[in-house]
Structure formats: C-alpha cells, structure tokens
Design a protein around this motif. Structure first.
Motif, mmCIF file in Angstrom:
data_model
loop_
_atom_site.group_PDB
_atom_site.id
_atom_site.type_symbol
_atom_site.label_atom_id
_atom_site.label_comp_id
_atom_site.label_asym_id
_atom_site.label_seq_id
_atom_site.Cartn_x
_atom_site.Cartn_y
_atom_site.Cartn_z
ATOM 1 N N ARG A 86 0.825 -1.204 0.000
ATOM 2 C CA ARG A 86 0.000 0.000 0.000
ATOM 3 C C ARG A 86 0.864 1.261 0.000
ATOM 4 O O ARG A 86 0.482 2.279 -0.544
ATOM 5 N N PHE A 136 -7.088 4.352 -7.443
ATOM 6 C CA PHE A 136 -7.885 3.859 -6.327
ATOM 7 C C PHE A 136 -9.150 3.194 -6.852
ATOM 8 O O PHE A 136 -9.565 2.148 -6.355
ATOM 9 N N ARG A 137 -9.723 3.759 -7.900
ATOM 10 C CA ARG A 137 -10.929 3.188 -8.519
ATOM 11 C C ARG A 137 -10.638 1.777 -9.062
ATOM 12 O O ARG A 137 -11.449 0.867 -8.920
ATOM 13 N N LEU A 180 -10.455 -0.569 -6.135
ATOM 14 C CA LEU A 180 -11.810 -0.870 -5.656
ATOM 15 C C LEU A 180 -12.504 -1.888 -6.557
ATOM 16 O O LEU A 180 -13.189 -2.791 -6.070
ATOM 17 N N GLN A 225 -11.240 -5.222 -5.824
ATOM 18 C CA GLN A 225 -11.847 -5.701 -4.579
ATOM 19 C C GLN A 225 -13.275 -6.167 -4.833
ATOM 20 O O GLN A 225 -13.686 -7.226 -4.333
ATOM 21 N N VAL A 235 -8.983 -2.542 0.442
ATOM 22 C CA VAL A 235 -8.729 -1.286 -0.265
ATOM 23 C C VAL A 235 -9.184 -0.087 0.565
ATOM 24 O O VAL A 235 -8.471 0.898 0.679
ATOM 25 N N GLU A 236 -10.356 -0.162 1.164
ATOM 26 C CA GLU A 236 -10.840 0.973 1.945
ATOM 27 C C GLU A 236 -10.408 0.895 3.411
ATOM 28 O O GLU A 236 -10.629 1.819 4.166
ATOM 29 N N ARG A 285 -7.755 1.498 5.625
ATOM 30 C CA ARG A 285 -6.464 2.194 5.636
ATOM 31 C C ARG A 285 -5.431 1.572 6.563
ATOM 32 O O ARG A 285 -4.256 1.664 6.325
ATOM 33 N N TYR A 314 -2.623 -4.239 0.483
ATOM 34 C CA TYR A 314 -3.864 -4.786 -0.061
ATOM 35 C C TYR A 314 -3.593 -6.280 -0.164
ATOM 36 O O TYR A 314 -2.570 -6.693 -0.710
#
Length: 138
Positions: free
Chosen positions: A9, A22-23, A26, A29, A37-38, A40, A81
């Motif tokens: 990460r 980031f998209r 996601l 995921q 991913v979300e 932290r 991740y």
C-alpha cells in the motif's frame, strides 16, 4: 505488483504512475481479487521462515526480495492490499513480469525497519519453496 500474497500500500505513487488508480483497486476488490482497499490500517505481518534468524523470501514473478535480520522473532508489518484466494487463482492464469522499480521501492521501505534486503532471481522448487540466485544487496 503482487509480492507474495499482497500489494504494498505504501507504494501508491508507483501504482498511480503505472495507471492503477484507487478506482481500479476498488474494482479488483469488488471482483474478489484483492481485499482491504478501503481499510487504511490493514497490514500484512511478515514473520521468519527460519527458526535461528529472521529470513523471509518475498517472491514476485521471477524476482524475490530476501529480507534478513539476526532476531528470529522479528515481525515486519507492511501496509497492504491482500490478494484473496480467488486472486491467487487468477494470477495462475497468466504470465507476468516483475516490476523492478516497485520491488526495489518496497525493499527500501522494508530496510527502514532495520532489516537487510537483497533482490534476487528465483525458480520454483516446489509449490512452497523457491531457489534464489544472483542475489544483490539493496
């Protein structure tokens, strides 16, 4: 970008430079390929593969980071991740090249924990064992 069973990460800049947003993470995921991913604070904990000293080989598509320390009980925490079981199966479907810049950046980050890190080529010996060669200290 997968090293062992995680994506570091703390290398988001390299991931972004390579077009991984980031998209995108996601979406991976949502497909069940990676997790965390979300989250932290999610970390992977690396412990030694040997009993008498800390040694951990982190493989990535033909290259490996070899992490060493005198204390066999040392644990390294890497923000990550995590690659899921489905993700590991998907990775077996393709042939990938290691990302040298990313691997070296992860190795440099690991060195901040007081360990020595080398990078090497490797070949699979068995499902759970590799043989390294041409090892170079970072």
């Amino acid at each position: 970008f997968v090293i062992a069973d995680f994506i570091a990460r703390n290398q988001d800049t390299i991931l972004k430079d390579e077009g991984i947003s980031f998209r995108n993470l996601l979406e991976l995921q949502n497909l069940g390929i990676i997790s965390g991913v979300e989250a932290r604070g999610l970390q992977t904990v690396l412990s030694s593969d040997q009993e008498d000293r800390f040694v951990k080989a982190l493989s990535s598509h033909g290259r490996a980071l070899i992490v060493k320390h005198d204390d066999p009980k040392k644990e390294l925490r890497v923000p990550a991740y995590l690659v899921t079981a489905i993700g590991r199966q998907v990775l077996k479907l393709g042939k990938f090249a290691p990302h040298e810049k990313y691997l070296r950046a992860v190795g440099e980050e690991l060195k901040k924990s007081g360990v020595t890190v080398s990078i090497a080529d490797y070949r699979d010996v068995s499902e759970n064992q590799i043989r390294t060669f041409d090892e170079q200290l970072l």
